[in-house]
Design a protein around this motif. Structure first.
Motif, short mmCIF file in Angstrom:
data_model
loop_
_atom_site.label_atom_id
_atom_site.label_comp_id
_atom_site.label_asym_id
_atom_site.label_seq_id
_atom_site.Cartn_x
_atom_site.Cartn_y
_atom_site.Cartn_z
N ILE A 1 0.85 -1.20 0.00
CA ILE A 1 0.00 0.00 0.00
C ILE A 1 0.88 1.25 0.00
CG2 ILE A 1 -1.93 -1.10 1.20
CD1 ILE A 1 -0.89 0.23 3.80
N PRO A 2 0.33 2.41 -0.36
CA PRO A 2 1.10 3.65 -0.21
C PRO A 2 1.22 4.02 1.27
CG PRO A 2 -0.78 3.94 -1.71
CD PRO A 2 -0.99 2.65 -0.98
N VAL A 3 2.43 4.27 1.73
CA VAL A 3 2.67 4.70 3.11
C VAL A 3 3.53 5.95 3.09
CG1 VAL A 3 3.65 4.10 5.36
CG2 VAL A 3 2.62 2.31 3.94
N LEU A 4 3.06 6.99 3.74
CA LEU A 4 3.87 8.20 3.92
C LEU A 4 4.25 8.27 5.38
CD1 LEU A 4 3.42 11.68 2.34
CD2 LEU A 4 3.99 11.48 4.77
N ARG A 5 5.54 8.14 5.65
CA ARG A 5 6.03 8.19 7.03
C ARG A 5 6.94 9.39 7.19
NH1 ARG A 5 10.85 5.81 9.50
NH2 ARG A 5 10.62 6.02 11.77
N SER A 6 6.65 10.20 8.18
CA SER A 6 7.49 11.35 8.47
C SER A 6 7.49 11.60 9.96
CB SER A 6 6.99 12.60 7.73
OG SER A 6 7.80 13.73 8.04
N SER A 7 8.65 11.96 10.49
CA SER A 7 8.74 12.30 11.90
C SER A 7 8.22 13.70 12.18
CB SER A 7 10.20 12.20 12.36
OG SER A 7 10.68 10.89 12.23
N ASN A 8 8.02 14.48 11.14
CA ASN A 8 7.51 15.84 11.30
C ASN A 8 6.78 16.24 10.03
OD1 ASN A 8 7.44 18.87 11.45
ND2 ASN A 8 8.50 18.47 13.37
N MET A 9 5.56 16.72 10.18
CA MET A 9 4.72 17.04 9.02
C MET A 9 4.80 18.51 8.63
SD MET A 9 3.64 14.05 8.57
CE MET A 9 2.50 14.32 7.23
N SER A 10 5.63 19.28 9.30
CA SER A 10 5.73 20.72 9.04
C SER A 10 6.52 21.02 7.77
CB SER A 10 6.41 21.41 10.23
OG SER A 10 6.97 22.65 9.86
N LEU A 11 6.01 21.93 6.96
CA LEU A 11 6.72 22.38 5.76
C LEU A 11 8.05 23.01 6.14
CD1 LEU A 11 6.90 23.13 2.73
CD2 LEU A 11 5.59 25.19 3.27
N GLY A 12 8.04 23.83 7.20
CA GLY A 12 9.25 24.52 7.62
C GLY A 12 10.34 23.57 8.09
N VAL A 13 9.95 22.55 8.86
CA VAL A 13 10.94 21.59 9.35
C VAL A 13 11.57 20.84 8.18
CG1 VAL A 13 11.16 19.35 10.51
CG2 VAL A 13 10.08 21.26 11.69
N ASN A 14 10.74 20.42 7.23
CA ASN A 14 11.28 19.67 6.10
C ASN A 14 12.14 20.54 5.20
OD1 ASN A 14 10.13 16.70 5.93
ND2 ASN A 14 8.55 17.96 6.84
N ALA A 15 11.83 21.83 5.12
CA ALA A 15 12.72 22.74 4.40
C ALA A 15 14.05 22.88 5.14
CB ALA A 15 12.05 24.11 4.25
#
Length: 252
Positions: free
Chosen positions: A104-118
């Motif tokens: 299945i499609p799985v999106l895993r992230s420790s932080n969902m913030s745009l700023g953090v990922n930037a």
């Protein structure tokens, strides 16, 4: 209209997401799953995930690590995309997530913030320049006094991204109180602070000779994580099986 099951609906993040989705014309929460059915959410809540029989397009998860195994089994059984936001997973659980992404499609992230990922991208670029010039790297994270995992999943995400640039040659040091030796060069120090109602604050220090460069992100409300998870859910409904992260959402 995208139909969402909210796993961990009665937790703090589950409630923020529920409130935001009410105003979203493209999505609705059709069911919730939580250990306690103690809040009137306007949608049915199941305390046993195996009893949830509501059809939906995607699951958003903000829960606790011990609930993730049953969640993955459920998502696979229902062939339902999963946005997995819970941190503090064991190595076995991470392997289970990876195996599930083949189905299945799985999106895993420790932080969902745009700023953090930037900031992850910025930290990697800074590492390319500074670590090779003998700058020491330290990560400091601060959260509210109810957060149970430490260091935060976001701090680990920063460390792993930085270490990737360094060919994974640096070790992680979580506690120096028993050490009487000088700091080795090839390590990343990680420090945890818990107190009050701090939503989330992360600093990455590059300490060199006579100067310190600090990269910092401060979350001022949980809405930044909720908005990110809703965007991720909309993104994931259009994807085939695979393992995704917030960079996929941000950069398409």
């Amino acid at each position: 209209m995208i139909k969402i099951i909210m796993h961990g609906c009665n937790g703090k993040m589950g409630q923020v997401i529920s409130d935001l989705v009410k105003a979203d014309k493209e999505a609705e929460i059709v069911a919730g799953i939580d250990s306690k059915d103690s809040i009137d959410n306007g949608y049915p809540v199941f305390t046993d995930i195996t009893k949830c029989d509501v059809k939906a397009d995607v699951i958003i998860d903000f829960s606790i690590a011990k609930a993730v195994d049953a969640l993955i089994d459920f998502a696979i059984e229902k062939s339902m995309p999963l946005v997995l936001c819970t941190t503090g997973l064991s190595e076995a659980q991470i392997k289970k997530v990876e195996d599930a992404s083949g189905i299945i499609p799985v999106l895993r992230s420790s932080n969902m913030s745009l700023g953090v990922n930037a900031l992850v991208s910025i930290a990697k670029a800074a590492t390319e320049i500074l670590a090779k010039s003998n700058y020491d790297i330290e990560i400091i994270e601060k959260h509210h006094n109810q957060k149970v995992d430490a260091p935060s999943g976001t701090a680990i995400m920063f460390a792993e991204a930085i270490n990737e640039v360094l060919n994974n040659t640096y070790s992680y040091n979580y506690d120096r109180h028993e050490s009487n030796d000088p700091r080795p060069k090839e390590e990343i120090g990680m420090h945890t602070i818990r107190g009050g109602t701090i939503v989330g604050e992360h600093s990455i220090l590059f300490a060199g000779q006579d100067e310190v460069i600090e990269l910092k992100h401060t979350a001022q409300s949980k809405a930044i994580f909720a908005n990110g998870s809703i965007k991720a859910a909309k993104y994931l409904t259009k994807k085939s099986s695979g393992l995704y992260d917030m960079n996929n959402v941000i950069f398409g």
